[in-house]
Design an enzyme around this catalytic site. Structure first.
Site, PDB file in Angstrom:
ATOM      1  N   GLY A 174       0.793  -1.326   0.170  1.00 11.15           N
ATOM      2  CA  GLY A 174       0.008  -0.031   0.074  1.00 11.15           C
ATOM      3  C   GLY A 174       0.962   1.178   0.229  1.00 11.15           C
ATOM      4  N   THR A 175       2.145   1.224   0.652  1.00 11.76           N
ATOM      5  CA  THR A 175       2.826   2.312   0.692  1.00 11.76           C
ATOM      6  C   THR A 175       3.388   2.727  -0.383  1.00 11.76           C
ATOM      7  OG1 THR A 175       3.492   1.817   3.091  1.00 11.76           O
ATOM      8  CG2 THR A 175       4.841   3.424   2.029  1.00 11.76           C
TER       9      THR A 175
ATOM     10  N   ASN B 257      -8.211   4.203   8.885  1.00 15.73           N
ATOM     11  CA  ASN B 257      -7.620   2.792   9.447  1.00 15.73           C
ATOM     12  C   ASN B 257      -7.757   2.913  10.851  1.00 15.73           C
ATOM     13  OD1 ASN B 257      -5.697   4.810   8.406  1.00 15.73           O
ATOM     14  ND2 ASN B 257      -4.264   3.958   9.694  1.00 15.73           N
TER      15      ASN B 257
ATOM     16  N   GLN C 232      -8.160  -0.133   3.360  1.00 16.65           N
ATOM     17  CA  GLN C 232      -9.163  -0.560   4.702  1.00 16.65           C
ATOM     18  C   GLN C 232     -10.548  -1.043   4.107  1.00 16.65           C
ATOM     19  OE1 GLN C 232      -8.156  -1.530   7.524  1.00 16.65           O
ATOM     20  NE2 GLN C 232      -6.132  -0.441   7.749  1.00 16.65           N
TER      21      GLN C 232
ATOM     22  N   SER D 132      -3.634  -3.167  -0.562  1.00 17.16           N
ATOM     23  CA  SER D 132      -2.593  -4.148   0.143  1.00 17.16           C
ATOM     24  C   SER D 132      -3.174  -5.458   0.407  1.00 17.16           C
ATOM     25  CB  SER D 132      -2.052  -3.039   1.208  1.00 17.16           C
ATOM     26  OG  SER D 132      -1.143  -3.977   1.810  1.00 17.16           O
ATOM     27  N   ALA D 133      -2.129  -6.306   0.125  1.00 21.34           N
ATOM     28  CA  ALA D 133      -2.540  -7.820   0.274  1.00 21.34           C
ATOM     29  C   ALA D 133      -2.626  -8.123   1.894  1.00 21.34           C
ATOM     30  CB  ALA D 133      -1.760  -8.710  -0.590  1.00 21.34           C
ATOM     31  N   HIS D 134      -1.796  -7.700   2.584  1.00 26.67           N
ATOM     32  CA  HIS D 134      -1.724  -8.195   3.941  1.00 26.67           C
ATOM     33  C   HIS D 134      -2.831  -7.617   4.958  1.00 26.67           C
ATOM     34  CE1 HIS D 134       0.198  -5.145   6.479  1.00 26.67           C
ATOM     35  NE2 HIS D 134       0.278  -4.391   5.298  1.00 26.67           N
TER      36      HIS D 134
ATOM     37  N   THR E 115      11.782  -7.581 -10.974  1.00 27.93           N
ATOM     38  CA  THR E 115      11.265  -8.944 -11.217  1.00 27.93           C
ATOM     39  C   THR E 115       9.988  -8.883 -10.205  1.00 27.93           C
ATOM     40  OG1 THR E 115      13.187  -9.862 -11.995  1.00 27.93           O
ATOM     41  CG2 THR E 115      11.488 -11.233 -11.106  1.00 27.93           C
TER      42      THR E 115
ATOM     43  N   CYS F 234       1.279   2.481  13.168  1.00 32.81           N
ATOM     44  CA  CYS F 234       2.264   3.208  12.574  1.00 32.81           C
ATOM     45  C   CYS F 234       2.686   4.233  13.573  1.00 32.81           C
ATOM     46  CB  CYS F 234       1.920   3.817  11.323  1.00 32.81           C
ATOM     47  SG  CYS F 234       1.336   2.650  10.154  1.00 32.81           S
TER      48      CYS F 234
HETATM   49  C1  LIG Z   1      -1.689  -0.520   5.880  1.00 32.53           C
HETATM   50  C2  LIG Z   1      -2.248   0.815   5.109  1.00 32.53           C
HETATM   51  C3  LIG Z   1      -1.233   1.327   4.244  1.00 32.53           C
HETATM   52  C4  LIG Z   1       0.011   0.835   4.085  1.00 32.53           C
HETATM   53  O1  LIG Z   1       0.056  -0.531   3.279  1.00 32.53           O
HETATM   54  P1  LIG Z   1       1.363  -1.450   3.347  1.00 32.53           P
HETATM   55  O2  LIG Z   1       0.795  -2.472   2.319  1.00 32.53           O
HETATM   56  O3  LIG Z   1       1.366  -1.842   4.757  1.00 32.53           O
HETATM   57  O4  LIG Z   1       2.411  -0.605   2.676  1.00 32.53           O
HETATM   58  C5  LIG Z   1      -1.802   2.375   3.432  1.00 32.53           C
HETATM   59  N1  LIG Z   1      -3.089   2.909   3.695  1.00 32.53           N
HETATM   60  C6  LIG Z   1      -3.666   2.564   4.637  1.00 32.53           C
HETATM   61  C7  LIG Z   1      -5.118   2.919   4.889  1.00 32.53           C
HETATM   62  C8  LIG Z   1      -3.425   1.363   5.487  1.00 32.53           C
HETATM   63  O5  LIG Z   1      -4.315   0.803   6.362  1.00 32.53           O
END
Ligand SMILES: *Cc1c(COP(=O)(O)O)cnc(C)c1O
Length: 392
Positions: free
Chosen positions: A71-72, A151, A179, A199-201, A237, A326
């Site tokens: 996401g970052t 978030n 989110q 973001s996947a995680h 890659t 964070c």
């Molecule tokens: C977690 C989060 C991110 C960052 O995503 P990462 O994959 O951890 O870099 C960005 N925006 C929001 C709103 C998030 O909750």
């Protein structure tokens, strides 16, 4: 000791099915998708299937999805990419006051480089008011970035309405939907967005993988140059196992989202109501009902430190967060809570529980059983609480 994880907005466990497919693409089908032999073709095919799965979760076309390291990076690519694609140097950017640091600090970086930045305020519930968007737009505005849901406090923003205003003006509209994707319906056409971060995680996929949706025709410059992967927009890659895992996580989210959201809303409201019933001097942060993420609980418990609450909960095996993962580690109160008008003291006593797939009614009962004792014990040491209690 029984362990209860209530920090799913920080990260989620990888789903077993997702973990298995990742294992296969590390150890058996390990080809480089750029190679022309069968190993490469096999990886390439799975990569493109994953792109289709990610795209269909948000109503996009597969060619509009660019995979990133999370996401970052997607937030950085959106903001720096739009700025970099501009014909002239400089210009005006608009973001909201409750953005994730990945947006906030990228915009502030550009402000240091000569761009002008307007930060939209939010109301007491953490929601951007529409008339502030219209007022902030200028002829030289190149980008507006407002997150889909916050978030920390779970406030869902009026993206569709903001999108309409931004589109009329002609600026590019970016939405950080980390989110919301996989939790509530996200459709890039309906929302009217140009760029959207995922973001996947946060959705039971692996860490270090994400995507930026880039609407066809929107120009952005690249951050990484080199091997011309991802149509030259993101060289390097591909993290093939991670991307394929992300695709699987999106597919599972699409299947489970409706049912899961209903379950989570019930648990969320049980926890919110339970805290308010059992503990005095508590404030719920963020909106109630459908304007709140199904899995978010955020409360300020006056006369205690959020960090002390977290440590006490952790000793009982309960994992929560004070505001944003964070910002923990620093003692600055959350910029989101401050933007909503909370005082530093009240913001410091805030606690976020973010629920997930594996949580049960028993988990919520367990928290509701222990949290009041913890608060009582911490407040016993607070002269301010005693003063306030005497006044009542
Ligand atoms: C977690 C989060 C991110 C960052 O995503 P990462 O994959 O951890 O870099 C960005 N925006 C929001 C709103 C998030 O909750």
């Amino acid at each position: 000791m029984r362990k209860i994880y209530l920090d799913h907005s920080a990260t989620t466990p990888v789903d077993e099915e997702v973990a298995e497919i990742i294992r296969i693409y590390y150890t058996e089908k390990y080809g480089n998708p750029s190679s022309i032999h069968s190993f490469g073709r096999e990886a390439k095919k799975a990569l493109e299937e994953a792109r289709l799965r990610v795209a269909s979760l948000i109503g996009a076309k597969p060619e509009e999805i660019i995979f990133t390291s999370g996401g970052t990076e997607a937030d950085n690519l959106a903001i720096l990419g739009v700025a970099g694609a501009g014909q002239s140097k400089g210009g005006h950017l608009i973001i909201s006051a409750i953005e994730h640091h990945a947006v906030l600090e990228t915009a502030e970086y550009l402000a240091k480089m000569g761009y002008e930045l307007t930060i939209l305020p939010v109301n007491a519930e953490g929601i951007v008011e529409l008339d502030s968007v219209g007022k902030a737009l200028r002829p030289d505005t190149i980008l507006v970035s407002v997150m889909h849901a916050n978030n920390e406090v779970g406030a869902i923003q009026p993206i569709e309405e903001i999108g309409r205003i931004v589109r009329e003006h002609g600026a590019v509209f970016h939405v950080d939907a980390v989110q919301t994707v996989g939790k509530i319906p996200v459709d890039v056409e309906k929302l009217g967005v140009d760029l959207l971060t995922m973001s996947a995680h946060k959705i039971y996929g692996p860490k270090g993988v994400g995507a930026l949706y880039i609407r066809k025709g929107v120009r952005i410059s690249s951050l990484l140059h080199g091997g011309s992967q991802e149509k030259k927009r993101r060289s390097g890659t591909e993290n093939t196992p991670g991307i394929i895992g992300f695709g699987k996580a999106c597919q599972l989210a699409a299947q489970r989202m409706t049912e899961e959201a209903e379950k989570l809303k019930k648990l969320r409201d049980m926890l919110l109501n339970g805290i308010v019933e059992r503990i005095d001097c508590v404030k719920i942060n963020g909106p109630l009902g459908d304007l709140r993420l199904p899995n978010n609980v955020n409360v300020s418990i006056n006369f205690v430190e959020g960090e002390s609450l977290l440590l006490s909960l952790d000793m009982l095996g309960i994992a929560a967060s004070s505001g944003s993962a964070c910002t923990s580690g620093s003692l600055d109160p959350s910029h989101v809570l401050l933007a909503m008008g909370l005082s530093h003291e009240v913001a410091h006593g805030s606690l976020r529980f973010s629920l997930g797939r594996q949580n049960t009614v028993e988990d919520i009962d367990h928290v509701l059983e222990h949290l009041p004792e913890i608060v009582e014990r911490l407040r016993a040491m607070s002269p301010l609480y005693h003063q306030a209690a005497k006044k009542k």
